[in-house]
Write a protein that holds these residues in place. Structure first.
Motif, PDB file in Angstrom:
ATOM      1  N   HIS A 146       0.849  -1.190   0.000  1.00 17.12           N
ATOM      2  CA  HIS A 146       0.000   0.000   0.000  1.00 17.12           C
ATOM      3  C   HIS A 146       0.886   1.241   0.000  1.00 17.12           C
ATOM      4  N   PHE A 147       0.474   2.250  -0.761  1.00 22.90           N
ATOM      5  CA  PHE A 147       1.209   3.515  -0.825  1.00 22.90           C
ATOM      6  C   PHE A 147       0.240   4.676  -0.629  1.00 22.90           C
ATOM      7  N   ASP A 148       0.746   5.749  -0.032  1.00 28.52           N
ATOM      8  CA  ASP A 148      -0.045   6.967   0.069  1.00 28.52           C
ATOM      9  C   ASP A 148      -0.228   7.539  -1.325  1.00 28.52           C
ATOM     10  N   ALA A 149      -1.429   8.047  -1.587  1.00 29.02           N
ATOM     11  CA  ALA A 149      -1.745   8.569  -2.916  1.00 29.02           C
ATOM     12  C   ALA A 149      -2.407   9.933  -2.803  1.00 29.02           C
ATOM     13  N   HIS A 150      -2.082  10.788  -3.761  1.00 32.17           N
ATOM     14  CA  HIS A 150      -2.728  12.083  -3.927  1.00 32.17           C
ATOM     15  C   HIS A 150      -3.559  11.977  -5.194  1.00 32.17           C
ATOM     16  N   GLN A 167      -6.276  11.736 -11.679  1.00 35.70           N
ATOM     17  CA  GLN A 167      -4.816  11.731 -11.735  1.00 35.70           C
ATOM     18  C   GLN A 167      -4.347  11.260 -10.364  1.00 35.70           C
ATOM     19  N   ILE A 168      -3.759  10.065 -10.325  1.00 37.49           N
ATOM     20  CA  ILE A 168      -3.326   9.459  -9.072  1.00 37.49           C
ATOM     21  C   ILE A 168      -1.811   9.506  -9.008  1.00 37.49           C
ATOM     22  N   SER A 169      -1.294  10.219  -8.012  1.00 33.92           N
ATOM     23  CA  SER A 169       0.154  10.363  -7.838  1.00 33.92           C
ATOM     24  C   SER A 169       0.589   9.625  -6.586  1.00 33.92           C
ATOM     25  N   VAL A 170       1.659   8.837  -6.732  1.00 37.06           N
ATOM     26  CA  VAL A 170       2.176   8.042  -5.626  1.00 37.06           C
ATOM     27  C   VAL A 170       3.664   8.334  -5.486  1.00 37.06           C
ATOM     28  N   LYS A 171       4.107   8.555  -4.256  1.00 42.12           N
ATOM     29  CA  LYS A 171       5.531   8.745  -3.983  1.00 42.12           C
ATOM     30  C   LYS A 171       5.991   7.667  -3.013  1.00 42.12           C
ATOM     31  N   ALA A 172       7.135   7.079  -3.333  1.00 40.18           N
ATOM     32  CA  ALA A 172       7.754   6.079  -2.469  1.00 40.18           C
ATOM     33  C   ALA A 172       9.236   6.391  -2.415  1.00 40.18           C
ATOM     34  N   GLY A 173       9.659   7.054  -1.363  1.00 38.12           N
ATOM     35  CA  GLY A 173      11.057   7.471  -1.272  1.00 38.12           C
ATOM     36  C   GLY A 173      11.362   8.514  -2.328  1.00 38.12           C
TER      37      GLY A 173
END
Length: 121
Positions: A90-94, A103-109
């Motif tokens: 699971h990842f945090d999404a904006h 528009q789904i943006s995901v940041k991981a590190g």
């Protein structure tokens, strides 16, 4: 008394249509890039939404899988959690709503990824 009956009749006529007026623009059916998977976004609890796979041409076993969870509305966008099936995490999404696209943006590190889903009418 007649005015009260008229008001009651009017209320019963209008009541079924109030659900559409209060639904959130993020709710509905969305198509992933490539068009092989469809997600239904609906309100799970007051002020929170979820996204469930309702159709997949790639893998029928994915139907019923929850991709979006704990989605809440911010000022002009949404935030929540998205499940990355390939990564199994699971990842945090904006999430931004632009016309008929999400528009789904995901940041991981240091890495980030953006995905566009299109509304299905």
């Amino acid at each position: 008394m007649k005015a009260l009956k008229t008001l009651a009749a009017l209320l019963f006529l209008v009541w079924p249509f109030t659900g559409h007026a209060t639904s959130d623009p993020i709710e509905g059916k969305w198509q992933t890039p490539g068009g092989a998977t469809f997600i239904e976004i609906s309100q799970s609890t007051a002020g929170q939404w979820q996204g469930i796979i309702v159709e997949s041409e790639v893998n029928q076993a994915l139907v019923g899988q929850q991709l979006l969870s704990s989605v809440t509305k911010e000022e002009e966008a949404y935030k929540g959690t998205i499940y990355a099936i390939k990564a199994g995490k699971h990842f945090d999404a904006h999430i931004s709503l632009l016309d008929d696209t999400l528009q789904i943006s995901v940041k991981a590190g240091f890495f980030s990824r953006e995905v566009i889903w299109k509304r299905v009418r």
